[in-house]
Every structure is written in structure tokens, then in C-alpha cells.
Design a protein around this motif. Structure first.
Motif, PDB file in Angstrom:
ATOM      1  N   UNK A 239       0.839  -1.206   0.000  1.00 44.29           N
ATOM      2  CA  UNK A 239       0.000   0.000   0.000  1.00 44.29           C
ATOM      3  C   UNK A 239       0.869   1.249   0.000  1.00 44.29           C
ATOM      4  N   UNK A 240       1.893   1.269   0.846  1.00 38.91           N
ATOM      5  CA  UNK A 240       2.794   2.422   0.898  1.00 38.91           C
ATOM      6  C   UNK A 240       3.498   2.608  -0.447  1.00 38.91           C
ATOM      7  N   UNK A 241       3.993   1.504  -1.023  1.00 37.55           N
ATOM      8  CA  UNK A 241       4.680   1.596  -2.306  1.00 37.55           C
ATOM      9  C   UNK A 241       3.759   2.014  -3.442  1.00 37.55           C
ATOM     10  N   UNK A 242       2.498   1.551  -3.415  1.00 40.49           N
ATOM     11  CA  UNK A 242       1.545   1.900  -4.473  1.00 40.49           C
ATOM     12  C   UNK A 242       1.218   3.389  -4.458  1.00 40.49           C
ATOM     13  N   UNK A 243       1.077   3.964  -3.274  1.00 40.49           N
ATOM     14  CA  UNK A 243       0.778   5.395  -3.189  1.00 40.49           C
ATOM     15  C   UNK A 243       2.003   6.260  -3.479  1.00 40.49           C
ATOM     16  N   UNK A 244       3.195   5.643  -3.513  1.00 41.00           N
ATOM     17  CA  UNK A 244       4.413   6.375  -3.852  1.00 41.00           C
ATOM     18  C   UNK A 244       4.908   6.024  -5.251  1.00 41.00           C
ATOM     19  N   UNK A 245       4.054   5.442  -6.067  1.00 42.36           N
ATOM     20  CA  UNK A 245       4.428   5.073  -7.434  1.00 42.36           C
ATOM     21  C   UNK A 245       4.831   6.324  -8.207  1.00 42.36           C
ATOM     22  N   UNK A 246       6.036   6.291  -8.784  1.00 45.01           N
ATOM     23  CA  UNK A 246       6.532   7.490  -9.462  1.00 45.01           C
ATOM     24  C   UNK A 246       7.367   7.171 -10.708  1.00 45.01           C
ATOM     25  N   UNK A 247       8.441   6.395 -10.536  1.00 49.06           N
ATOM     26  CA  UNK A 247       9.447   6.258 -11.591  1.00 49.06           C
ATOM     27  C   UNK A 247       8.864   5.675 -12.870  1.00 49.06           C
ATOM     28  N   UNK A 248       8.124   4.576 -12.746  1.00 49.12           N
ATOM     29  CA  UNK A 248       7.614   3.886 -13.935  1.00 49.12           C
ATOM     30  C   UNK A 248       6.647   4.748 -14.749  1.00 49.12           C
ATOM     31  N   UNK A 249       5.573   5.305 -14.155  1.00 50.84           N
ATOM     32  CA  UNK A 249       4.674   6.132 -14.974  1.00 50.84           C
ATOM     33  C   UNK A 249       5.321   7.418 -15.471  1.00 50.84           C
ATOM     34  N   UNK A 250       6.220   7.985 -14.670  1.00 48.96           N
ATOM     35  CA  UNK A 250       6.869   9.234 -15.088  1.00 48.96           C
ATOM     36  C   UNK A 250       7.798   8.987 -16.276  1.00 48.96           C
ATOM     37  N   UNK A 251       8.481   7.855 -16.277  1.00 49.41           N
ATOM     38  CA  UNK A 251       9.377   7.518 -17.389  1.00 49.41           C
ATOM     39  C   UNK A 251       8.589   7.158 -18.644  1.00 49.41           C
ATOM     40  N   UNK A 252       7.492   6.448 -18.477  1.00 50.77           N
ATOM     41  CA  UNK A 252       6.686   6.029 -19.624  1.00 50.77           C
ATOM     42  C   UNK A 252       6.108   7.218 -20.378  1.00 50.77           C
ATOM     43  N   UNK A 253       5.769   8.275 -19.649  1.00 44.98           N
ATOM     44  CA  UNK A 253       5.108   9.432 -20.270  1.00 44.98           C
ATOM     45  C   UNK A 253       6.011  10.646 -20.369  1.00 44.98           C
ATOM     46  N   UNK A 254       7.294  10.500 -20.000  1.00 43.56           N
ATOM     47  CA  UNK A 254       8.219  11.640 -19.950  1.00 43.56           C
ATOM     48  C   UNK A 254       7.659  12.798 -19.122  1.00 43.56           C
ATOM     49  N   UNK A 255       6.883  12.454 -18.106  1.00 41.09           N
ATOM     50  CA  UNK A 255       6.350  13.453 -17.190  1.00 41.09           C
ATOM     51  C   UNK A 255       5.078  14.126 -17.649  1.00 41.09           C
ATOM     52  N   UNK A 256       4.545  13.716 -18.804  1.00 46.15           N
ATOM     53  CA  UNK A 256       3.346  14.381 -19.323  1.00 46.15           C
ATOM     54  C   UNK A 256       2.053  13.769 -18.795  1.00 46.15           C
ATOM     55  N   UNK A 257       2.093  12.518 -18.361  1.00 44.75           N
ATOM     56  CA  UNK A 257       0.895  11.859 -17.855  1.00 44.75           C
ATOM     57  C   UNK A 257      -0.072  11.425 -18.935  1.00 44.75           C
ATOM     58  N   UNK A 258       0.336  11.514 -20.206  1.00 48.99           N
ATOM     59  CA  UNK A 258      -0.561  11.158 -21.314  1.00 48.99           C
ATOM     60  C   UNK A 258      -0.827   9.662 -21.314  1.00 48.99           C
ATOM     61  N   UNK A 259      -1.998   9.274 -21.880  1.00 46.41           N
ATOM     62  CA  UNK A 259      -3.031  10.110 -22.520  1.00 46.41           C
ATOM     63  C   UNK A 259      -4.038  10.685 -21.525  1.00 46.41           C
ATOM     64  N   UNK A 260      -4.354  11.944 -21.696  1.00 48.35           N
ATOM     65  CA  UNK A 260      -5.371  12.652 -20.906  1.00 48.35           C
ATOM     66  C   UNK A 260      -5.115  12.517 -19.405  1.00 48.35           C
ATOM     67  N   UNK A 261      -3.838  12.608 -19.011  1.00 50.41           N
ATOM     68  CA  UNK A 261      -3.432  12.544 -17.594  1.00 50.41           C
ATOM     69  C   UNK A 261      -3.851  11.236 -16.908  1.00 50.41           C
ATOM     70  N   UNK A 262      -4.047  10.193 -17.695  1.00 53.52           N
ATOM     71  CA  UNK A 262      -4.439   8.913 -17.098  1.00 53.52           C
ATOM     72  C   UNK A 262      -3.284   8.258 -16.345  1.00 53.52           C
ATOM     73  N   UNK A 263      -2.049   8.698 -16.623  1.00 56.97           N
ATOM     74  CA  UNK A 263      -0.881   8.180 -15.908  1.00 56.97           C
ATOM     75  C   UNK A 263      -0.221   9.262 -15.045  1.00 56.97           C
ATOM     76  N   UNK A 264      -0.978  10.282 -14.701  1.00 59.84           N
ATOM     77  CA  UNK A 264      -0.486  11.285 -13.756  1.00 59.84           C
ATOM     78  C   UNK A 264      -0.795  10.801 -12.346  1.00 59.84           C
ATOM     79  N   UNK A 265       0.218  10.294 -11.677  1.00 65.69           N
ATOM     80  CA  UNK A 265       0.044   9.785 -10.329  1.00 65.69           C
ATOM     81  C   UNK A 265       0.335  10.884  -9.312  1.00 65.69           C
ATOM     82  N   UNK A 266      -0.029  10.608  -8.076  1.00 67.15           N
ATOM     83  CA  UNK A 266       0.048  11.637  -7.038  1.00 67.15           C
ATOM     84  C   UNK A 266       1.470  12.157  -6.881  1.00 67.15           C
ATOM     85  N   UNK A 267       2.430  11.260  -6.740  1.00 63.61           N
ATOM     86  CA  UNK A 267       3.814  11.690  -6.526  1.00 63.61           C
ATOM     87  C   UNK A 267       4.367  12.371  -7.769  1.00 63.61           C
TER      88      UNK A 267
END
Length: 314
Positions: A239-267
Motif C-alpha cells: 500500500x505504501x509503495x503503491x501510493x508512492x508510485x513514481x518512476x515507472x509512470x513518469x518515465x513512460x510518459x516523460x512526465x506528461x501523464x498522457x493520454x489525458x493525464x491517465x498516468x499522472x500519479x500523485x507523486x
């Protein structure tokens, strides 16, 4: 006279006790001296940043400027921030699906890898290897595998007559794709489950076999109940690791969170506010909200553990 001499002897200080006290005091000073690097590091690199971030969450601090004290304005602005709620929704979606699946697949894999089969150490190594791959390399690898045009996954689906989706390019499939990638690297949790399985005494299984219990009964009435302490640990950490998910989605989208911010996580959104838009006060407020959310969830898990966690001998 004899009584007075006895009284004096009782109240007099034993000269041997004085050096012992001095030795204890010296040992105490020596202990604090050896522990001082860790204590100084704890205060400078943990306690001070925590207290500072709490103060900055009430200011307009932006790294480049000290900022002004604005009270709870950062928190009130977060309530009206659409992307803030979007990032929470994405993170909760990921945590709710990934954590249970990681436990189910982790326990199942551990039970299979716990079988007495020739060459089992090789199989265990194979399942653990993905955890050694850096998150950035993992993201690049899966970007190629899930490419809708020439990716291996869609190529295999085409051979059986299924038209694969856009995966990371689809708002519907982007988070399930991320969950699938994360499940690929649960080898570390599997190792912990294997340690828990090895700690279960064979006497329980022998007694169950004498009573005529089959494999399913032994699994659901012996293995899983006695494995609940390990499941409890992995649940909290998951649970702690899931709420701190950052590296994988940020790398996949180059920080854009595309498509439509569906990969914009909290961290990810917290990082953007702090180091991309230089709204460090805003990011500090987000960090404390995340801390409160994780703390509440952890306390709830600990409270519920009394009902479902079973320890051997109890």
C-alpha cells in the motif's frame, strides 16, 4: 557501640562502587559518541526536512524565493485543483487493483517455487531477476513490447486473431498496462513469501495428512492462515509503495501523464509542482496530505490485522 558501628558501616559508601559508576558513565558517553553520526544524520536529513516541509506547506516558498506565510491557502487550493483529484483517482485505482493482485500472484508463485523439484533454485532466480532491472530500463523495455504498431504483445495477439489495443496510448488501457508491468517485478515479495512458507512447521501438514486432509484443505486451513503475518507485512509495504508510485509512470510518459493525464500519479504531480513549476509550498502541502492518507490506511490495516492475522503458537 556495636550497633552504631554496624549502622555506620551500612551508611558508608563502598569505595569499589565509585569506579564502577564512573566506568558506566564513561561507557554511556562512549555509546553516545559512536551513535552521534547516526543521530546527527537523523536530525539533519530527516527531522529537519520534515519540520521544514510542514512550515513550507503554509507558505509560497518556491526554492528561488523564501515566500510568504499564507496559512491554509495551499490546502484550500488543492481542494479546487482538478488535476490533484485526478492524480488521487489514478493512484487509488492502481493501489486497489495492484496490491491484491500482487498478494494473490505472489503467494501462488511462492507456493509453486516451494515445491521440491529438481532445479528449483534456477526457477527461483528467474522469477527474481526482474526485480534487479532498474525502473527506467523496465519502462523502456515495456514501451517496446506494448507498442501498438510493432510490439511483441500485439504481434502475438494478431496471430490468434485478436486486434490488440493501443495499451499505453489508450486512456482505458494505460493503467492496466502499468499494473501488468508492476506485477512483472514482484520477485522480492515472492522471496519473502518463500521465507514465510519455510517457517511453517511440517508437523501441521503431517497431522493434517493423518486426519485425511487433501491439498486444498491443507492450503486453506494451514498454509494461508500461518502465512498471514507475511501477507500482512507485504500488504502494508504494498500500500505504501503503491501510493508512492513514481518512476515507472513518469518515465513512460516523460512526465506528461498522457493520454489525458491517465498516468499522472500523485507523486508525479507532487514532483512537477515542486521541481518543474517551483511551487515548493504547494508540493509540501501535497506531501503532508499523502503522509496523512498513508498513515490512516496503515493504521486501518493494523487495526484489522487482529481479526485475520494468525501467528504460530497463538
Amino acid at each position: 557501640m556495636a550497633r552504631t558501628e554496624k549502622a555506620i558501616s551500612k551508611t558508608s559508601v563502598n569505595p569499589r562502587s565509585v569506579p564502577k559508576k564512573k566506568t558506566k558513565i564513561k561507557k554511556g558517553y562512549a555509546g553516545w559518541l559512536f551513535a552521534s553520526p547516526w543521530i546527527i544524520g537523523l536530525l539533519l536529513f530527516y527531522a529537519l526536512p520534515v519540520v521544514s516541509s510542514l512550515y513550507f506547506s503554509f507558505t509560497t516558498y518556491s526554492i528561488l524565493q523564501p515566500g510568504d506565510f499564507i496559512g491554509f491557502k495551499n490546502y484550500s487550493d488543492l481542494i479546487h485543483d482538478h488535476l490533484f483529484w485526478k492524480s488521487i483517482g489514478n493512484t487509488v485505482y492502481f493501489a486497489v487493483i495492484f496490491v491484491p493482485l500482487s498478494i494473490i500472484f505472489g503467494v501462488a508463485l511462492a507456493m509453486m517455487l516451494n515445491m521440491r523439484v529438481k532445479g528449483m533454485s534456477i526457477y527461483r532466480t528467474v522469477f527474481f531477476l526482474p526485480t534487479l532491472v532498474p525502473q527506467v530500463a523496465l519502462a523502456v523495455l515495456w514501451m517496446w513490447l506494448l507498442n501498438p504498431g510493432f510490439g511483441l504483445v500485439n504481434g502475438m495477439l494478431d496471430k490468434i486473431g485478436i486486434s490488440g489495443p493501443a495499451w499505453l496510448g489508450s486512456e482505458t488501457w494505460s493503467k492496466p498496462s502499468l499494473i501488468f508491468m508492476s506485477l512483472w517485478g514482484i520477485g522480492q515479495a515472492v522471496v519473502i513469501y518463500l521465507a514465510g512458507l519455510g517457517d511453517i512447521s511440517n508437523e501441521y501438514y503431517e497431522a493434517a495428512e493423518v486426519d485425511g486432509a487433501n491439498w486444498f484443505q491443507r492450503t486453506f486451513y494451514i498454509t494461508l492462515p500461518l502465512l498471514t503475518p507475511v501477507i500482512f507485512y507485504n500488504l502494508v509495504m504494498g500500500v505504501i509503495g503503491a501510493f508512492q508510485q513514481f518512476t515507472l509512470p513518469y518515465t513512460l510518459t516523460q512526465g506528461s501523464g498522457k493520454p489525458n493525464n491517465s498516468l499522472t500519479f500523485y507523486v508525479s504531480y507532487l514532483y512537477d509542482n515542486g521541481f518543474k513549476y517551483f511551487k515548493m509550498g504547494y508540493a509540501s502541502a501535497m506531501a503532508w496530505i499523502l503522509f496523512i492518507i498513508i498513515m490512516i490506511l496503515t493504521l486501518l490495516i493494523f487495526w484489522s490485522s487482529k481479526r485475520w492475522v494468525h501467528y504460530q503458537g497463538k
